[in-house]
Scaffold this motif. Sequence first.
Motif, PDB file in Angstrom:
ATOM      1  N   LEU A  39      15.535 -47.699  20.945  1.00 36.08           N
ATOM      2  CA  LEU A  39      16.233 -46.665  21.704  1.00 36.08           C
ATOM      3  C   LEU A  39      16.371 -45.408  20.865  1.00 36.08           C
ATOM      4  O   LEU A  39      16.891 -45.438  19.760  1.00 36.08           O
ATOM      5  CB  LEU A  39      17.607 -47.180  22.131  1.00 36.08           C
ATOM      6  CG  LEU A  39      18.357 -46.313  23.149  1.00 36.08           C
ATOM      7  CD1 LEU A  39      17.566 -46.241  24.455  1.00 36.08           C
ATOM      8  CD2 LEU A  39      19.756 -46.848  23.387  1.00 36.08           C
ATOM      9  N   GLY A  40      15.863 -44.304  21.405  1.00 35.35           N
ATOM     10  CA  GLY A  40      15.983 -43.033  20.717  1.00 35.35           C
ATOM     11  C   GLY A  40      15.035 -42.855  19.547  1.00 35.35           C
ATOM     12  O   GLY A  40      15.089 -41.832  18.863  1.00 35.35           O
ATOM     13  N   GLN A  41      14.170 -43.819  19.347  1.00 33.69           N
ATOM     14  CA  GLN A  41      13.217 -43.748  18.231  1.00 33.69           C
ATOM     15  C   GLN A  41      11.796 -43.562  18.756  1.00 33.69           C
ATOM     16  O   GLN A  41      11.499 -43.852  19.906  1.00 33.69           O
ATOM     17  CB  GLN A  41      13.277 -45.027  17.391  1.00 33.69           C
ATOM     18  CG  GLN A  41      14.647 -45.334  16.817  1.00 33.69           C
ATOM     19  CD  GLN A  41      15.076 -44.324  15.802  1.00 33.69           C
ATOM     20  OE1 GLN A  41      14.301 -43.902  14.938  1.00 33.69           O
ATOM     21  NE2 GLN A  41      16.322 -43.890  15.899  1.00 33.69           N
TER      22      GLN A  41
ATOM     23  N   GLU B   9      13.043 -31.122  21.447  1.00 31.36           N
ATOM     24  CA  GLU B   9      13.321 -32.521  21.793  1.00 31.36           C
ATOM     25  C   GLU B   9      13.440 -32.681  23.298  1.00 31.36           C
ATOM     26  O   GLU B   9      13.048 -33.697  23.855  1.00 31.36           O
ATOM     27  CB  GLU B   9      14.609 -32.987  21.125  1.00 31.36           C
ATOM     28  CG  GLU B   9      14.498 -33.154  19.634  1.00 31.36           C
ATOM     29  CD  GLU B   9      15.771 -33.751  19.038  1.00 31.36           C
ATOM     30  OE1 GLU B   9      15.894 -33.751  17.811  1.00 31.36           O
ATOM     31  OE2 GLU B   9      16.635 -34.203  19.810  1.00 31.36           O
ATOM     32  N   THR B  85       8.554 -37.953  29.352  1.00 32.59           N
ATOM     33  CA  THR B  85       8.536 -37.700  27.919  1.00 32.59           C
ATOM     34  C   THR B  85       7.082 -37.598  27.473  1.00 32.59           C
ATOM     35  O   THR B  85       6.259 -38.450  27.809  1.00 32.59           O
ATOM     36  CB  THR B  85       9.247 -38.819  27.142  1.00 32.59           C
ATOM     37  OG1 THR B  85      10.632 -38.828  27.495  1.00 32.59           O
ATOM     38  CG2 THR B  85       9.129 -38.600  25.636  1.00 32.59           C
ATOM     39  N   GLN B 107       8.458 -37.909  17.893  1.00 30.91           N
ATOM     40  CA  GLN B 107       9.615 -38.449  18.614  1.00 30.91           C
ATOM     41  C   GLN B 107       9.555 -38.148  20.108  1.00 30.91           C
ATOM     42  O   GLN B 107      10.308 -38.744  20.875  1.00 30.91           O
ATOM     43  CB  GLN B 107      10.904 -37.872  18.036  1.00 30.91           C
ATOM     44  CG  GLN B 107      11.140 -38.221  16.583  1.00 30.91           C
ATOM     45  CD  GLN B 107      11.601 -39.653  16.411  1.00 30.91           C
ATOM     46  OE1 GLN B 107      10.828 -40.584  16.587  1.00 30.91           O
ATOM     47  NE2 GLN B 107      12.849 -39.831  16.063  1.00 30.91           N
ATOM     48  N   THR B 110      11.177 -34.588  25.902  1.00 34.77           N
ATOM     49  CA  THR B 110      11.545 -35.003  27.252  1.00 34.77           C
ATOM     50  C   THR B 110      11.626 -33.776  28.139  1.00 34.77           C
ATOM     51  O   THR B 110      12.452 -32.896  27.919  1.00 34.77           O
ATOM     52  CB  THR B 110      12.883 -35.751  27.238  1.00 34.77           C
ATOM     53  OG1 THR B 110      12.751 -36.913  26.415  1.00 34.77           O
ATOM     54  CG2 THR B 110      13.264 -36.186  28.648  1.00 34.77           C
TER      55      THR B 110
END
Lengths: 113, 115
Positions: A39-41, B9, B85, B107, B110
């Motif tokens: 999660l989030g990585q 991000e 994403t 990473q 999104t």
Amino acid sequence: GAGVSQSPSNKVTEKGKDVELRCDPISGHTALYWYRQSLGQGLEFLIYFQGNSAPDKSGLPSDRFSAERTGGSVSTLTIQRTQQEDSAVYLCASSRRRDTEAFFGQGTRLTVV
Amino acid sequence: EDQVTQSPEALRLQEGESSSLNCSYTVSGLRGLFWYRQDPGKGPEFLFTLYSAGEEKEKERLKATLTKKESFLHITAPKPEDSATYLCAADTTLHGSSNTGKLIFGQGTTLQVKP
């Protein structure tokens, strides 16, 4: 099927138990990869197969993790004595050759409770 | 250390508002730069591969470009269905070695496109 298939889609297991995750690559694809997405990585590389051999296992986080591939096709990722930090989505991908684009499966969401 | 960094991000656009996503890479011996789209709960979906600086590829409203230090994903007149994403990844095979299959992923950005 036409795409990469992974099973199960979801797996909930108790801490300390062993789990097996399966990947059926696209027919004829010689290269197969396992990644992990927490999660989030970002996606974290685990292991790469060329045929049935694994020339790159550098991403396996510990000796509790192992993988094999048989018949140049199906691959199984095994996690022994699961820990809570193993909770993540495990993604498998395959490509026709080592240097061509990889196609991903839908992933197995592993939750260790 | 090999590294791929994506920015921003998160990005919110109005439908029809064009923009670009950035992917900066610091790797040795880049062999290819890949772009993927990932929808919630699904695996990444392949979009493009770029192999050399100056190369461009297009697909519908998306165009990917590559320089020696970064790649851009340009989105022209986006629609709500472009919300996802977007991931970029560098193929880091070193010195011609074929013994690694590691892609270094950023990473992700999104993207949300509002009607």
